[in-house]
Design a protein around this motif. Sequence first.
Motif, mmCIF file in Angstrom:
data_model
loop_
_atom_site.group_PDB
_atom_site.id
_atom_site.type_symbol
_atom_site.label_atom_id
_atom_site.label_comp_id
_atom_site.label_asym_id
_atom_site.label_seq_id
_atom_site.Cartn_x
_atom_site.Cartn_y
_atom_site.Cartn_z
ATOM 1 N N UNK A 122 10.557 6.878 -7.941
ATOM 2 C CA UNK A 122 10.065 6.034 -6.845
ATOM 3 C C UNK A 122 10.300 4.551 -7.114
ATOM 4 N N UNK A 123 10.140 4.108 -8.341
ATOM 5 C CA UNK A 123 10.256 2.679 -8.633
ATOM 6 C C UNK A 123 11.664 2.138 -8.349
ATOM 7 N N UNK A 124 12.655 3.031 -8.277
ATOM 8 C CA UNK A 124 14.020 2.589 -7.998
ATOM 9 C C UNK A 124 14.163 2.060 -6.562
ATOM 10 N N UNK A 125 13.192 2.375 -5.705
ATOM 11 C CA UNK A 125 13.275 1.987 -4.293
ATOM 12 C C UNK A 125 12.532 0.694 -3.967
ATOM 13 N N UNK A 126 11.973 0.035 -4.983
ATOM 14 C CA UNK A 126 11.194 -1.189 -4.753
ATOM 15 C C UNK A 126 11.634 -2.279 -5.710
ATOM 16 N N UNK A 127 11.465 -3.534 -5.257
ATOM 17 C CA UNK A 127 11.788 -4.631 -6.163
ATOM 18 C C UNK A 127 10.628 -4.863 -7.132
ATOM 19 N N UNK A 128 10.861 -5.709 -8.126
ATOM 20 C CA UNK A 128 9.875 -5.902 -9.198
ATOM 21 C C UNK A 128 8.561 -6.461 -8.666
ATOM 22 N N UNK A 129 8.625 -7.342 -7.684
ATOM 23 C CA UNK A 129 7.401 -7.954 -7.150
ATOM 24 C C UNK A 129 6.512 -6.904 -6.484
ATOM 25 N N UNK A 130 7.103 -5.995 -5.719
ATOM 26 C CA UNK A 130 6.321 -4.950 -5.052
ATOM 27 C C UNK A 130 5.765 -3.971 -6.079
ATOM 28 N N UNK A 131 6.556 -3.639 -7.084
ATOM 29 C CA UNK A 131 6.082 -2.719 -8.136
ATOM 30 C C UNK A 131 4.868 -3.311 -8.843
ATOM 31 N N UNK A 132 4.939 -4.608 -9.153
ATOM 32 C CA UNK A 132 3.821 -5.266 -9.829
ATOM 33 C C UNK A 132 2.595 -5.340 -8.919
ATOM 34 N N UNK A 133 2.788 -5.700 -7.648
ATOM 35 C CA UNK A 133 1.673 -5.783 -6.701
ATOM 36 C C UNK A 133 1.022 -4.425 -6.502
ATOM 37 N N UNK A 134 1.846 -3.373 -6.445
ATOM 38 C CA UNK A 134 1.317 -2.027 -6.254
ATOM 39 C C UNK A 134 0.479 -1.590 -7.459
ATOM 40 N N UNK A 135 0.941 -1.931 -8.652
ATOM 41 C CA UNK A 135 0.191 -1.567 -9.857
ATOM 42 C C UNK A 135 -1.167 -2.261 -9.886
ATOM 43 N N UNK A 136 -1.193 -3.549 -9.532
ATOM 44 C CA UNK A 136 -2.448 -4.290 -9.500
ATOM 45 C C UNK A 136 -3.389 -3.731 -8.438
ATOM 46 N N UNK A 137 -2.847 -3.397 -7.267
ATOM 47 C CA UNK A 137 -3.662 -2.854 -6.177
ATOM 48 C C UNK A 137 -4.238 -1.489 -6.565
ATOM 49 N N UNK A 182 0.828 -1.206 0.000
ATOM 50 C CA UNK A 182 0.000 0.000 0.000
ATOM 51 C C UNK A 182 0.862 1.256 0.000
ATOM 52 N N UNK A 183 1.971 1.206 0.742
ATOM 53 C CA UNK A 183 2.854 2.374 0.742
ATOM 54 C C UNK A 183 3.437 2.597 -0.649
ATOM 55 N N UNK A 184 3.794 1.512 -1.337
ATOM 56 C CA UNK A 184 4.316 1.640 -2.702
ATOM 57 C C UNK A 184 3.250 2.196 -3.638
ATOM 58 N N UNK A 185 1.984 1.812 -3.423
ATOM 59 C CA UNK A 185 0.875 2.381 -4.208
ATOM 60 C C UNK A 185 0.879 3.895 -4.067
ATOM 61 N N UNK A 186 0.966 4.353 -2.819
ATOM 62 C CA UNK A 186 0.961 5.802 -2.576
ATOM 63 C C UNK A 186 2.169 6.471 -3.222
ATOM 64 N N UNK A 187 3.337 5.912 -2.992
ATOM 65 C CA UNK A 187 4.578 6.528 -3.450
ATOM 66 C C UNK A 187 4.659 6.578 -4.968
ATOM 67 N N UNK A 188 4.349 5.452 -5.629
ATOM 68 C CA UNK A 188 4.531 5.351 -7.080
ATOM 69 C C UNK A 188 3.372 5.968 -7.854
ATOM 70 N N UNK A 189 2.130 5.726 -7.392
ATOM 71 C CA UNK A 189 0.962 6.060 -8.217
ATOM 72 C C UNK A 189 0.172 7.279 -7.731
ATOM 73 N N UNK A 190 0.143 7.557 -6.442
ATOM 74 C CA UNK A 190 -0.646 8.695 -5.944
ATOM 75 C C UNK A 190 0.231 9.933 -5.817
ATOM 76 N N UNK A 191 1.310 9.823 -5.064
ATOM 77 C CA UNK A 191 2.265 10.928 -4.995
ATOM 78 C C UNK A 191 3.016 11.059 -6.309
#
Length: 409
Positions: free
Chosen positions: A152-167, A138-147
């Motif tokens: 931002x994507x440089x701070x997360x691994x591929x699995x979290x980036x994909x999960x955040x996009x789906x969420x 959820x924090x990655x959702x906020x960081x990458x997609x809302x804020x």
Amino acid sequence: MKQTWRWFGEHDNVAIDEIEQAGASGIVTALHHIDNGEVWSSSEIEKRQQLISTRKNGGPSSLKWDVVESLPVSEDIKKQDNDWRRHIDNYKLSLENLAAAGLETICYNFMPILDWTRTDLSWPLPNGARCMRFDYTDFAVFDIHILARSGATENYDDAIIESAALKFATMDDAAKIQLTNNLVAGLPGANQKLTLNDLQLLLDGYDGIDENRFRKNHYAFLEEVVPTAERLGMRLCCHPDDPPFSLLGLPRTMSTELDYRLLMEAVDSPANGITLCSGSLGANKDNDLPGMMERLGDRVHFLHLRNVVLDVQQTPGSFYEGEHLSGNTNMVALIDAVLNEENRRKKAGRKDWNIPFRPDHGQDILDDLNRNAQPGYPAIGRLKGLAELRGVISALEAVKSGKLTVSQS
């Protein structure tokens, strides 16, 4: 171990009377209405002390102000920017005024921009209770997609980036607003509320400030204020990062035992100490809280006792606020280490042998579910936590004094 309770002042819906009834013997509070960087005047400090000493019916309470949490360090000081030198002078003046009022223990933190951070302030548990939660996706959702923070994507691994996009794809506007409000609400009990634009401007102010520079700024602040605290007989104690890992690409420098060792060595004074928060540090599976108390206990001036339950054994990761005796930290072992440190201090003749602690955070249970207290600071949830901690302390003290023998089979 001195039992204290955090109180947010006259607008806190947990009254001084109720804190007395919970069994606390001291108050932890701050002047939240004063802007960061400004002086805490003697008159404002006295007003707060008077509120603490008075029950709702006007009669005297048995409580007094024991620990300041927090005397905030301004963003200008943290960045060494704009008005930072004046703010340091004001910090020293505030220390003078607090010492004149009899206060000796000053908790502060050196986290950039945000204090403790949670993605959900009222997460439902299977038993119907509610608690605060940090969900890394959820924090990655906020960081990458809302804020939509640049890079931002440089701070997360591929699995979290994909999960955040789906969420994010499944969230309606209300869910996005709620997540944003949870993350940028500002400090608990403080007078600032941050918008997305405010947050981005603050982040821009940290361009070029890496972990090394941020650490040096922290040490420089202490080099300025510790001599004042030492002269006044005060104890500064730094709270750890919460959670103990980088967020929004910002530097975090108070997350591990090594961080604290470096801090103690940088400004080697009894006035430069530690707020050992078992919840904040416990969100990193590698932090050994009982061991930290044993090894760093000489400089631990204040304790936050709470527990977190980790979703997965990885850092960074997701967690929620557990019951005080259930979570990543062995609370019995930690309290045992605290009592051992207190005994060492007694034998050494230290007047600060009785280390103050508070039951930090708590789950919303029973009447808490309708009380609408400060997030993380329910009345009954903390009362339950304090009672559990008090029971552990009493049992361990009985064993240490020989009044209770523990047989092993």
